[in-house]
Design a protein around this motif. Structure first.
Motif, PDB file in Angstrom:
ATOM      1  N   PRO A 131       0.796  -1.230   0.000  1.00 17.55           N
ATOM      2  CA  PRO A 131       0.000   0.000   0.000  1.00 17.55           C
ATOM      3  C   PRO A 131       0.828   1.280   0.000  1.00 17.55           C
ATOM      4  O   PRO A 131       0.404   2.290  -0.534  1.00 17.55           O
ATOM      5  CB  PRO A 131      -0.822  -0.112   1.293  1.00 17.55           C
ATOM      6  N   GLY A 132       2.029   1.232   0.561  1.00 16.65           N
ATOM      7  CA  GLY A 132       2.841   2.441   0.609  1.00 16.65           C
ATOM      8  C   GLY A 132       3.541   2.763  -0.695  1.00 16.65           C
ATOM      9  O   GLY A 132       3.961   3.886  -0.905  1.00 16.65           O
ATOM     10  N   PHE A 133       3.701   1.778  -1.573  1.00 19.09           N
ATOM     11  CA  PHE A 133       4.526   1.987  -2.752  1.00 19.09           C
ATOM     12  C   PHE A 133       3.840   1.667  -4.070  1.00 19.09           C
ATOM     13  O   PHE A 133       4.294   2.090  -5.114  1.00 19.09           O
ATOM     14  CB  PHE A 133       5.805   1.141  -2.664  1.00 19.09           C
ATOM     15  N   SER A 134       2.781   0.872  -4.072  1.00 16.71           N
ATOM     16  CA  SER A 134       2.237   0.431  -5.348  1.00 16.71           C
ATOM     17  C   SER A 134       0.743   0.213  -5.248  1.00 16.71           C
ATOM     18  O   SER A 134       0.243  -0.264  -4.245  1.00 16.71           O
ATOM     19  CB  SER A 134       2.905  -0.879  -5.762  1.00 16.71           C
ATOM     20  N   PHE A 135       0.057   0.527  -6.341  1.00 14.27           N
ATOM     21  CA  PHE A 135      -1.378   0.256  -6.390  1.00 14.27           C
ATOM     22  C   PHE A 135      -1.669  -0.901  -7.326  1.00 14.27           C
ATOM     23  O   PHE A 135      -2.813  -1.264  -7.537  1.00 14.27           O
ATOM     24  CB  PHE A 135      -2.130   1.511  -6.847  1.00 14.27           C
ATOM     25  N   LYS A 136      -0.653  -1.494  -7.931  1.00  8.34           N
ATOM     26  CA  LYS A 136      -0.836  -2.568  -8.911  1.00  8.34           C
ATOM     27  C   LYS A 136      -0.060  -3.812  -8.495  1.00  8.34           C
ATOM     28  O   LYS A 136       0.936  -3.714  -7.807  1.00  8.34           O
ATOM     29  CB  LYS A 136      -0.309  -2.125 -10.282  1.00  8.34           C
ATOM     30  N   GLN A 137      -0.493  -4.955  -8.953  1.00 11.93           N
ATOM     31  CA  GLN A 137       0.258  -6.193  -8.767  1.00 11.93           C
ATOM     32  C   GLN A 137       1.080  -6.424 -10.030  1.00 11.93           C
ATOM     33  O   GLN A 137       0.821  -7.337 -10.795  1.00 11.93           O
ATOM     34  CB  GLN A 137      -0.674  -7.375  -8.524  1.00 11.93           C
ATOM     35  N   LEU A 138       2.045  -5.563 -10.281  1.00  9.36           N
ATOM     36  CA  LEU A 138       2.800  -5.652 -11.518  1.00  9.36           C
ATOM     37  C   LEU A 138       4.137  -6.353 -11.345  1.00  9.36           C
ATOM     38  O   LEU A 138       4.521  -7.178 -12.149  1.00  9.36           O
ATOM     39  CB  LEU A 138       3.050  -4.250 -12.094  1.00  9.36           C
ATOM     40  N   SER A 139       4.882  -5.984 -10.337  1.00 10.18           N
ATOM     41  CA  SER A 139       6.250  -6.463 -10.289  1.00 10.18           C
ATOM     42  C   SER A 139       6.845  -6.231  -8.921  1.00 10.18           C
ATOM     43  O   SER A 139       6.277  -5.522  -8.100  1.00 10.18           O
ATOM     44  CB  SER A 139       7.084  -5.720 -11.329  1.00 10.18           C
ATOM     45  N   PRO A 140       8.020  -6.806  -8.695  1.00  5.85           N
ATOM     46  CA  PRO A 140       8.785  -6.348  -7.530  1.00  5.85           C
ATOM     47  C   PRO A 140       9.103  -4.867  -7.708  1.00  5.85           C
ATOM     48  O   PRO A 140       9.325  -4.401  -8.818  1.00  5.85           O
ATOM     49  CB  PRO A 140      10.061  -7.197  -7.599  1.00  5.85           C
ATOM     50  N   ILE A 141       9.108  -4.132  -6.621  1.00 10.61           N
ATOM     51  CA  ILE A 141       9.308  -2.687  -6.655  1.00 10.61           C
ATOM     52  C   ILE A 141      10.702  -2.360  -6.138  1.00 10.61           C
ATOM     53  O   ILE A 141      11.037  -2.721  -5.013  1.00 10.61           O
ATOM     54  CB  ILE A 141       8.274  -1.969  -5.759  1.00 10.61           C
ATOM     55  N   PRO A 142      11.546  -1.689  -6.926  1.00  9.92           N
ATOM     56  CA  PRO A 142      12.848  -1.241  -6.391  1.00  9.92           C
ATOM     57  C   PRO A 142      12.698   0.122  -5.724  1.00  9.92           C
ATOM     58  O   PRO A 142      12.004   0.992  -6.230  1.00  9.92           O
ATOM     59  CB  PRO A 142      13.730  -1.149  -7.637  1.00  9.92           C
ATOM     60  N   ILE A 143      13.337   0.306  -4.585  1.00 11.30           N
ATOM     61  CA  ILE A 143      13.298   1.561  -3.846  1.00 11.30           C
ATOM     62  C   ILE A 143      14.736   2.000  -3.634  1.00 11.30           C
ATOM     63  O   ILE A 143      15.485   1.334  -2.910  1.00 11.30           O
ATOM     64  CB  ILE A 143      12.598   1.397  -2.489  1.00 11.30           C
ATOM     65  N   PHE A 144      15.151   3.087  -4.273  1.00 10.35           N
ATOM     66  CA  PHE A 144      16.520   3.582  -4.139  1.00 10.35           C
ATOM     67  C   PHE A 144      16.570   4.577  -2.997  1.00 10.35           C
ATOM     68  O   PHE A 144      15.675   5.394  -2.834  1.00 10.35           O
ATOM     69  CB  PHE A 144      16.978   4.214  -5.452  1.00 10.35           C
ATOM     70  N   GLN A 145      17.641   4.515  -2.213  1.00 14.11           N
ATOM     71  CA  GLN A 145      17.728   5.330  -1.016  1.00 14.11           C
ATOM     72  C   GLN A 145      19.181   5.545  -0.626  1.00 14.11           C
ATOM     73  O   GLN A 145      20.072   4.949  -1.210  1.00 14.11           O
ATOM     74  CB  GLN A 145      16.980   4.653   0.132  1.00 14.11           C
ATOM     75  N   SER A 146      19.398   6.389   0.380  1.00 14.02           N
ATOM     76  CA  SER A 146      20.749   6.554   0.895  1.00 14.02           C
ATOM     77  C   SER A 146      21.130   5.309   1.685  1.00 14.02           C
ATOM     78  O   SER A 146      20.287   4.506   2.066  1.00 14.02           O
ATOM     79  CB  SER A 146      20.842   7.813   1.756  1.00 14.02           C
ATOM     80  N   LEU A 147      22.397   5.154   1.906  1.00 13.24           N
ATOM     81  CA  LEU A 147      22.964   3.930   2.454  1.00 13.24           C
ATOM     82  C   LEU A 147      22.286   3.479   3.753  1.00 13.24           C
ATOM     83  O   LEU A 147      22.031   4.284   4.633  1.00 13.24           O
ATOM     84  CB  LEU A 147      24.460   4.137   2.704  1.00 13.24           C
TER      85      LEU A 147
END
Length: 138
Positions: free
Chosen positions: A35-51
């Motif tokens: 719910p926080g990152f995607s509204f679809k069942q499409l794929s694994p979601i990559p989240i880029f961030q600081s170390l």
């Protein structure tokens, strides 16, 4: 690092966290839906961030951060290797789509993408959604 959870009594990987040493960055992979990152069942979601930021994935009490173990033979092959490329391969649920079920972007809600991560030395991972967990293979 991997994020494990008990799903139907068995342990499943529900997230991966990669540190990219040369760029002082990291990225995490989570399945969708989330719910926080995607509204679809499409794929694994990559989240880029600081170390070392991985806290967003530890929202449920049954999830645990763990180091990759000896039993994780596929993941052990890529430890210490540079990430060269991330690509997504579209996997339609069917060649014939019912246009009435497409969303505003023209994507059927059952379609998805498979993530491929290429590493140096011609190593790669293929990551697929299995609902709430990740299916990881070569």
């Amino acid at each position: 690092m991997k994020l494990n959870s008990k799903i139907d009594g068995a342990e499943a990987i529900v997230g991966l966290h990669f540190i990219i040493a040369h760029h002082n960055k990291s990225f995490s992979i989570i399945p969708s839906p989330n719910p926080g990152f995607s509204f679809k069942q499409l794929s694994p979601i990559p989240i880029f961030q600081s170390l070392n930021e991985f806290s967003d994935m530890e929202v449920l009490p049954d999830r645990q951060m763990q180091s990759v173990s000896d039993a994780d033979s596929i993941l052990n092959k890529i430890i210490g290797l540079d990430v060269l490329e991330i690509e997504f391969e579209f996997k339609p649920v069917s060649k014939v789509l019912d246009k009435s079920k497409d969303d505003v972007y023209g994507i059927n809600s059952m379609d998805k993408h498979v993530m491929k991560i290429w590493f140096e030395n011609n190593n790669h991972l293929v990551i697929d959604n299995t609902g709430l967990s990740l299916n990881i293979y070569e």
